[in-house]
Write a protein that holds these residues in place. Structure first.
Motif, short mmCIF file in Angstrom:
data_model
loop_
_atom_site.label_atom_id
_atom_site.label_comp_id
_atom_site.label_asym_id
_atom_site.label_seq_id
_atom_site.Cartn_x
_atom_site.Cartn_y
_atom_site.Cartn_z
N MET A 28 0.86 -1.18 0.00
CA MET A 28 0.00 0.00 0.00
C MET A 28 0.89 1.23 0.00
O MET A 28 1.83 1.33 0.78
CB MET A 28 -0.91 -0.03 1.23
CG MET A 28 -1.79 1.18 1.30
SD MET A 28 -3.30 0.94 2.25
CE MET A 28 -2.77 1.13 3.91
N ASN A 29 0.59 2.19 -0.85
CA ASN A 29 1.37 3.41 -0.95
C ASN A 29 0.71 4.53 -0.17
O ASN A 29 -0.48 4.72 -0.24
CB ASN A 29 1.50 3.84 -2.41
CG ASN A 29 2.29 2.84 -3.22
OD1 ASN A 29 3.08 2.09 -2.67
ND2 ASN A 29 2.08 2.83 -4.52
N GLY A 30 1.51 5.30 0.56
CA GLY A 30 0.99 6.44 1.29
C GLY A 30 0.28 6.04 2.56
O GLY A 30 0.17 4.87 2.91
N PRO A 31 -0.22 7.06 3.27
CA PRO A 31 -0.92 6.78 4.53
C PRO A 31 -2.26 6.10 4.26
O PRO A 31 -2.84 6.23 3.19
CB PRO A 31 -1.13 8.18 5.13
CG PRO A 31 -1.07 9.11 3.98
CD PRO A 31 -0.16 8.47 2.96
N PRO A 32 -2.76 5.35 5.25
CA PRO A 32 -4.05 4.69 5.06
C PRO A 32 -5.17 5.71 4.88
O PRO A 32 -5.14 6.80 5.45
CB PRO A 32 -4.25 3.88 6.34
CG PRO A 32 -3.28 4.43 7.32
CD PRO A 32 -2.19 5.11 6.56
N ARG A 33 -6.14 5.36 4.07
CA ARG A 33 -7.27 6.25 3.79
C ARG A 33 -8.32 6.10 4.88
O ARG A 33 -8.61 5.00 5.32
CB ARG A 33 -7.88 5.87 2.43
CG ARG A 33 -8.97 6.80 1.98
CD ARG A 33 -9.50 6.33 0.63
NE ARG A 33 -10.56 7.08 0.05
CZ ARG A 33 -11.73 7.37 0.59
NH1 ARG A 33 -12.01 7.01 1.80
NH2 ARG A 33 -12.65 8.04 -0.07
N ASP A 34 -8.87 7.22 5.32
CA ASP A 34 -9.94 7.21 6.31
C ASP A 34 -11.17 6.56 5.67
O ASP A 34 -11.69 7.05 4.67
CB ASP A 34 -10.26 8.64 6.73
CG ASP A 34 -11.40 8.75 7.73
OD1 ASP A 34 -12.05 7.74 8.04
OD2 ASP A 34 -11.65 9.88 8.20
#
Length: 76
Positions: A1-7
């Motif tokens: 997974m790229n980047g911070p987790p999505r809300d």
């Protein structure tokens, strides 16, 4: 997974606007979101006659109620 987790509860504004526009563009020719407030204006409404909601779902419910009232001949 790229980047911070999505809300998982965050609204994808572009997708929500697309969905509202797809459903209501024939009657509500202006649908927008600004600063977290969702708004729409019926094609026959005056400049000050704006429907608002705090979420896309709330705006959709208010548009549906406004449309129903207009269809029954109860225009403002």
């Amino acid at each position: 997974m790229n980047g911070p987790p999505r809300d998982p509860f965050a609204v994808d504004e572009d997708r929500a606007l697309d969905a509202l526009t797809l459903a209501w563009a024939a009657e509500y020719d202006e649908i927008w979101v600004h600063g977290g407030e969702w708004s729409a204006r019926h094609k026959d409404a005056g400049d000050d006659d704006v429907i608002t909601g705090s979420t896309p779902d709330e705006l959709n419910r208010k548009i549906r109620a406004d449309w129903s009232r207009r269809e029954q001949g109860g225009q403002r």
